[in-house]
Design an enzyme around this catalytic site. Structure first.
Site, PDB file in Angstrom:
ATOM      1  N   ASP A 133       0.811  -1.205   0.000  1.00  0.00           N
ATOM      2  CA  ASP A 133       0.000   0.000   0.000  1.00  0.00           C
ATOM      3  C   ASP A 133       0.852   1.266   0.000  1.00  0.00           C
ATOM      4  O   ASP A 133       0.357   2.325   0.359  1.00  0.00           O
ATOM      5  CB  ASP A 133      -0.815   0.006   1.315  1.00  0.00           C
ATOM      6  N   CYS A 187     -18.795 -13.452  -7.868  1.00  0.00           N
ATOM      7  CA  CYS A 187     -19.853 -12.569  -7.357  1.00  0.00           C
ATOM      8  C   CYS A 187     -21.222 -12.956  -7.921  1.00  0.00           C
ATOM      9  O   CYS A 187     -22.244 -12.798  -7.243  1.00  0.00           O
ATOM     10  CB  CYS A 187     -19.555 -11.109  -7.710  1.00  0.00           C
ATOM     11  N   CYS A 190     -25.105 -11.562  -7.136  1.00  0.00           N
ATOM     12  CA  CYS A 190     -25.127 -10.874  -5.835  1.00  0.00           C
ATOM     13  C   CYS A 190     -24.825  -9.379  -6.023  1.00  0.00           C
ATOM     14  O   CYS A 190     -24.041  -9.001  -6.886  1.00  0.00           O
ATOM     15  CB  CYS A 190     -24.082 -11.490  -4.918  1.00  0.00           C
ATOM     16  N   CYS A 193     -23.166  -5.815  -1.479  1.00  0.00           N
ATOM     17  CA  CYS A 193     -22.283  -4.702  -1.098  1.00  0.00           C
ATOM     18  C   CYS A 193     -22.756  -3.392  -1.723  1.00  0.00           C
ATOM     19  O   CYS A 193     -22.723  -2.341  -1.071  1.00  0.00           O
ATOM     20  CB  CYS A 193     -20.852  -5.000  -1.522  1.00  0.00           C
ATOM     21  N   CYS A 197     -24.060  -0.035   0.855  1.00  0.00           N
ATOM     22  CA  CYS A 197     -23.214   1.145   1.080  1.00  0.00           C
ATOM     23  C   CYS A 197     -24.072   2.342   1.508  1.00  0.00           C
ATOM     24  O   CYS A 197     -24.937   2.790   0.756  1.00  0.00           O
ATOM     25  CB  CYS A 197     -22.430   1.490  -0.191  1.00  0.00           C
ATOM     26  N   CYS A 240     -14.232   2.014   7.186  1.00  0.00           N
ATOM     27  CA  CYS A 240     -15.543   1.380   7.080  1.00  0.00           C
ATOM     28  C   CYS A 240     -15.348  -0.035   6.559  1.00  0.00           C
ATOM     29  O   CYS A 240     -14.453  -0.282   5.746  1.00  0.00           O
ATOM     30  CB  CYS A 240     -16.393   2.184   6.094  1.00  0.00           C
ATOM     31  N   CYS A 243     -19.178  -2.788   3.204  1.00  0.00           N
ATOM     32  CA  CYS A 243     -19.295  -3.575   1.963  1.00  0.00           C
ATOM     33  C   CYS A 243     -18.617  -4.934   2.088  1.00  0.00           C
ATOM     34  O   CYS A 243     -18.870  -5.836   1.285  1.00  0.00           O
ATOM     35  CB  CYS A 243     -18.784  -2.790   0.758  1.00  0.00           C
TER      36      CYS A 243
HETATM   37 FE1  SF4 Z   1     -19.468  -9.796  -4.753  1.00  0.00          FE
HETATM   38 FE2  SF4 Z   1     -20.354  -7.702  -3.337  1.00  0.00          FE
HETATM   39 FE3  SF4 Z   1     -21.754  -9.965  -3.319  1.00  0.00          FE
HETATM   40 FE4  SF4 Z   1     -19.388  -9.865  -2.080  1.00  0.00          FE
HETATM   41  S1  SF4 Z   1     -21.250  -8.703  -1.532  1.00  0.00           S
HETATM   42  S2  SF4 Z   1     -20.128 -11.504  -3.459  1.00  0.00           S
HETATM   43  S3  SF4 Z   1     -18.247  -8.435  -3.417  1.00  0.00           S
HETATM   44  S4  SF4 Z   1     -21.370  -8.634  -5.099  1.00  0.00           S
END
Ligand code: SF4
Length: 351
Positions: A133, A187, A190, A193, A197, A240, A243
């Site tokens: 980083d 992913c 889904c 996240c 947010c 945070c 997510c």
């Molecule tokens: Fe992917 Fe977001 Fe679902 Fe995690 S929460 S699996 S990062 S879409």
């Protein structure tokens, strides 16, 4: 040593110095590293000028180290779990990675040990650069290409069994290591996240507008936090995890973390005062007490004034009238930034 054996020996060394994950990617520009140009041009980097200044190095690691051939990506899991619920004082919350020893030190020190181990193995100096980083290398992209996981819609690297609470580092070198196969994206349909947010920081899946992200506004941003984003900050005072907390690849717990014979996770474990820090404690810190409380901690990055600013927002969101005297002190203080955030908080506190 031929490249196949060299790759295996170097990966074993990475695990021996304490990393949980290791993989190899070629040192080259990729469509993913090149996407940074558009992201920066769209203004999503906000005040992070260091990203803007060294974009071309971030696009192609061979601009960082001439003759570089491979990027060894390493990962160290750190998840300390959900902070315990508290009764009584209104408390703030810091990102899970931030309450313990600074990961730059812990991971950086292990990367140096790895670099030294490689030179000892080959009995010659090896041109390399290590970053956690801290330099112009996009760690996440090379970690994904090196098979450590995939970059989720929340833009975090997700390992299929260990989730996304993982510190990443890279060792860029001249060594002709053999690249691993990338992990496919899991992913699917889904979007937990994106929906969770609280400040709508995702412009789209896989695209974060850092200017709206609480990790940016509470850590990187030096001036005032935009009013429209303050309520969404809730009780957060540094960073945070929302997510990541809602991501099914993190919530499917029960899998054991890898062994930690060197005690690295112990060093990263949040110190007691930062697990659920009382807001009135933060609001009463003077600069010297802040310095002592954030010694060798990533919390330093927000600076003294930034942490107080964040705590004032969290105090306003708490609705806890008990905090009024601690907030009033800042509303009447000489620091105009803190005074403005304190007045905002007072409007939300009864009494
Ligand atoms: Fe992917 Fe977001 Fe679902 Fe995690 S929460 S699996 S990062 S879409």
């Amino acid at each position: 040593m031929e490249p196949g054996e060299l790759t295996e020996r170097v990966k074993s060394l990475a695990l021996a110095v304490g990393f949980d994950l290791v993989g190899v990617a070629a040192a080259e520009a990729t469509p993913e590293t090149e996407a940074l140009r558009d992201w920066v041009a769209a203004g999503y980097a906000g005040e992070m000028d260091y990203l803007v200044r060294r974009v071309e190095e971030r696009v192609d690691p061979r601009r960082v180290l001439e003759g570089a051939r491979s990027v060894l990506a390493v990962g160290l899991c750190y998840d300390p779990g959900e902070p315990p619920a508290t009764a009584g004082d209104s408390v703030g919350r810091v990102a899970r990675y931030a309450g313990g020893e600074d990961y730059h030190d812990v991971v950086g020190d292990r990367l140096q040990a790895l670099a030294a181990g490689i030179e000892a193995l080959l009995e010659r100096p090896v041109a390399s650069r290590c970053y956690v980083d801290t330099g112009p290398v996009q760690e996440r992209v090379f970690a994904a290409r090196g098979g450590l996981g995939w970059i989720g819609k929340n833009t975090c690297l997700i390992h299929p069994t260990l989730g996304s609470y993982v510190f990443l580092g890279v060792l860029l070198s001249e060594l002709p290591l053999i690249p691993d196969a990338p992990e496919p994206d899991h992913c699917g349909s889904c979007r937990a996240c994106l929906d969770a947010c609280p400040t709508d920081a995702f412009v789209d899946a896989y695209v974060l507008d850092a200017r709206r992200c609480i990790s940016y506004t509470t850590i990187e941003q030096r001036g005032e936090i935009p009013e429209a984003l303050r309520e969404g900050q809730g009780e957060l005072v540094f960073g945070c995890d929302i997510c990541q907390e809602v991501c099914p690849w993190n919530t499917r717990r029960g899998r054991p973390l890898p062994p930690d014979p060197l005690g690295l996770r112990e060093r990263l474990r949040p110190r007691a005062e930062w697990v659920r820090p009382a807001l009135r404690w933060i609001l009463a810190l003077d600069e010297e007490a802040w310095r002592a409380a954030t010694r060798r901690s990533p919390l330093r990055r927000a600076r003294y004034r930034g942490l107080l600013r964040n705590a004032l927002v969290a105090a306003g969101n708490s609705g806890d009238a008990v905090l009024r005297p601690w907030v009033e002190r800042h509303a009447e203080g000489e620091d105009s930034l803190l005074a403005e955030h304190a007045r905002w908080a007072l409007e939300r506190l009864p009494g």
